[in-house]
Design a protein around this motif. Sequence first.
Motif, PDB file in Angstrom:
ATOM      1  N   HIS A  87      -7.298   8.048  -4.251  1.00  0.00           N
ATOM      2  CA  HIS A  87      -6.382   6.941  -3.954  1.00  0.00           C
ATOM      3  C   HIS A  87      -5.832   7.032  -2.533  1.00  0.00           C
ATOM      4  O   HIS A  87      -5.711   6.022  -1.824  1.00  0.00           O
ATOM      5  CB  HIS A  87      -5.250   6.927  -4.983  1.00  0.00           C
ATOM      6  N   TYR A  88      -5.495   8.231  -2.112  1.00  0.00           N
ATOM      7  CA  TYR A  88      -4.889   8.391  -0.789  1.00  0.00           C
ATOM      8  C   TYR A  88      -5.929   8.258   0.336  1.00  0.00           C
ATOM      9  O   TYR A  88      -5.570   8.034   1.480  1.00  0.00           O
ATOM     10  CB  TYR A  88      -4.178   9.734  -0.700  1.00  0.00           C
ATOM     11  N   THR A  89      -7.195   8.405  -0.019  1.00  0.00           N
ATOM     12  CA  THR A  89      -8.248   8.302   1.006  1.00  0.00           C
ATOM     13  C   THR A  89      -9.139   7.092   0.764  1.00  0.00           C
ATOM     14  O   THR A  89     -10.274   7.041   1.243  1.00  0.00           O
ATOM     15  CB  THR A  89      -9.094   9.586   1.005  1.00  0.00           C
ATOM     16  N   ARG A 102       1.128   4.218  -3.033  1.00  0.00           N
ATOM     17  CA  ARG A 102       1.004   5.677  -2.862  1.00  0.00           C
ATOM     18  C   ARG A 102       2.148   6.410  -3.575  1.00  0.00           C
ATOM     19  O   ARG A 102       1.945   7.489  -4.134  1.00  0.00           O
ATOM     20  CB  ARG A 102       0.992   6.022  -1.373  1.00  0.00           C
ATOM     21  N   ARG A 107       0.835  -1.200   0.000  1.00  0.00           N
ATOM     22  CA  ARG A 107       0.000   0.000   0.000  1.00  0.00           C
ATOM     23  C   ARG A 107       0.876   1.260   0.000  1.00  0.00           C
ATOM     24  O   ARG A 107       0.557   2.250  -0.670  1.00  0.00           O
ATOM     25  CB  ARG A 107      -0.927  -0.021   1.208  1.00  0.00           C
ATOM     26  N   TYR A 155       1.331   6.504  -7.242  1.00  0.00           N
ATOM     27  CA  TYR A 155       0.250   7.431  -7.576  1.00  0.00           C
ATOM     28  C   TYR A 155       0.603   8.905  -7.359  1.00  0.00           C
ATOM     29  O   TYR A 155      -0.247   9.769  -7.504  1.00  0.00           O
ATOM     30  CB  TYR A 155      -1.030   7.047  -6.824  1.00  0.00           C
TER      31      TYR A 155
END
Length: 602
Positions: A114-116, A68, A64, A71
């Motif tokens: 993506h980050y949330t 990040r 994960r 992305y």
Amino acid sequence: MTYNLYLSALLMAATCCSLILCYLSWKRRELPISISYGLGMLAGAFYTFGYAFEITSSTLEDIRFWLRVEYIGIPFGSTIWIIMVLQYTGRQALIRKPFIALLMLVPMVTFVAHYTNEWHHLFYSSMSIDSSAGFPLVHLVKGPLYALHLGYSYFFFAIGMGLMIQMYRKAMPRMKKQVAFMMIGSLGPFGFPIIYLSGILHVPIDISPFGFIFSGVFYMWGIYQFNMLRLAPLALQKVFESMQDAVIVVDLDNCITGYNQSASRLIDGLNDKGAIGQSAAELFSLYPTLLEIITKDPALNNKVQISRHGEDRFYHAHMTTISDKKLKPVGRMLLLSDITETVHYEERLLHSARQLAELNAFKDKMFNVVAHDIRDPLAVLINLMELMEEEMQTCGGSHAEIVDEMGQQIQNTFTLVESLLEWFQSQRGGMVFHPVIRDLAHTVQTNIRLMQVRSVGKNITILSEISDGLYVFADKEMLDLIIRNLLSNAIKFTEYGGSITLKAEHADGKIIVSVSDTGSGIPADQADSLLQESYPASSLGTAGERGVGLGLTLCREFVRLNGGEIWFDSTLEQGSTFYFSLPAPPKASAPSRHELGRKEIV
């Protein structure tokens, strides 16, 4: 050692390749396309770098984290790519801040989503570990926001490829290779994900990042073999260093590859969006001189004239060959420097030089006239004096006839000397031409008073019908001599009791002055050549006056030097009218009488 480690090393090599391309773009950062290209490579570097560590991670938390990292670049790659394509295909005008902000809307949504994702699971519905390949891999179930991101990216990919295909069709053969490498290189980041997502190749690992290896190979090859970043050539650094001059860059096929704003304002056609890539023969069809310089003689320096909005401007055209670091020609640069003021200054200098040459030639002619006309009457005087001395020695008779003739010759010589004194006095210190604004009525009255003794002697009436407030722009001394000589001729050829009339009128920016007399008129054999001969013969006046043939020559030359013309009408036994034109003052308002008088006194 499992093959994921080999793939990780390969991805790290791709990352290095992308970073090298970023460095090359940074070196040519003067052009916007280099910036967009470098940013695209940087986005790819984040992707390949993160995926290199993702496939070697053993826990879902580590995977994960590296997702990040990936992305940071993935959401913005397609947006940066379409901006680069717009610049590459000559559509730079579309790239404005509002347009870029609109393009970045979906990438920013993708980045935040993506980050949330742990909060809403709209980007990935679920994430799990799959070890069926022999090493841990993440299994992702995509959500609706992922579909939005994917559709957005391939929508602009289709537009960009369409633009490059259109450019390829219109490009010259040399340019086609460059465009082809751009299209092939662009297939990597977009083509590999399609293959992976479609399931054509049943591989457990995501092959999308390896598309950057494919792109890197073609881009590097294109840069060094075909100079793919020719849209940022060394010559264009000069374009932005000298924005006042018009600069146009063409490739070896004479196709336009760049120009600055000064060139687009000067040349019709360069302000069109599709000018980049077009043939110079098409764009410069209205400028044959420039086209000849570009296509036939690049070493030629020329002065060219270009009309814009009804105004003629002059430019110095200089063609320079552009070479790369290996001194291999890659194009040419046309530099157009505005020399309009210099050309006008040269024209004024040439006009002044011609005027000086004419004045000097006229002076030489006058000296020849003087030498000829003074010699003859003086020679006659000498002969008459010798005859008178012989007669007086042989007989004591009356010598009235000889004395009268001597008196007439002496009077003629005095008249000539007086004219020459006026001439030399007006030209003291060299030939001087200094036009000023003069009150015509005042000037005429002044010269009438100077002619009063001669006119009263023949009972001739001189009448001026020139109204006050009529001004001319002429040299003071020359204007006085013109009026005085015309009045003198009118008195000379007018019978006792006749009249002379002076008039003036304004016509087409000129003041036309006429001097009319009621004299004997001009015979037809003299009329045809009177103002054409350099030294017209002098005729006897109505009272036997003799001239020296200098008056009309002076009038003709002085009128011409003041920018006017002289002509006449004449009828035998009815009189003659001499006309001459002079320029009106350059300004609508004339000076006051007080100011005018002060200037004339000075």
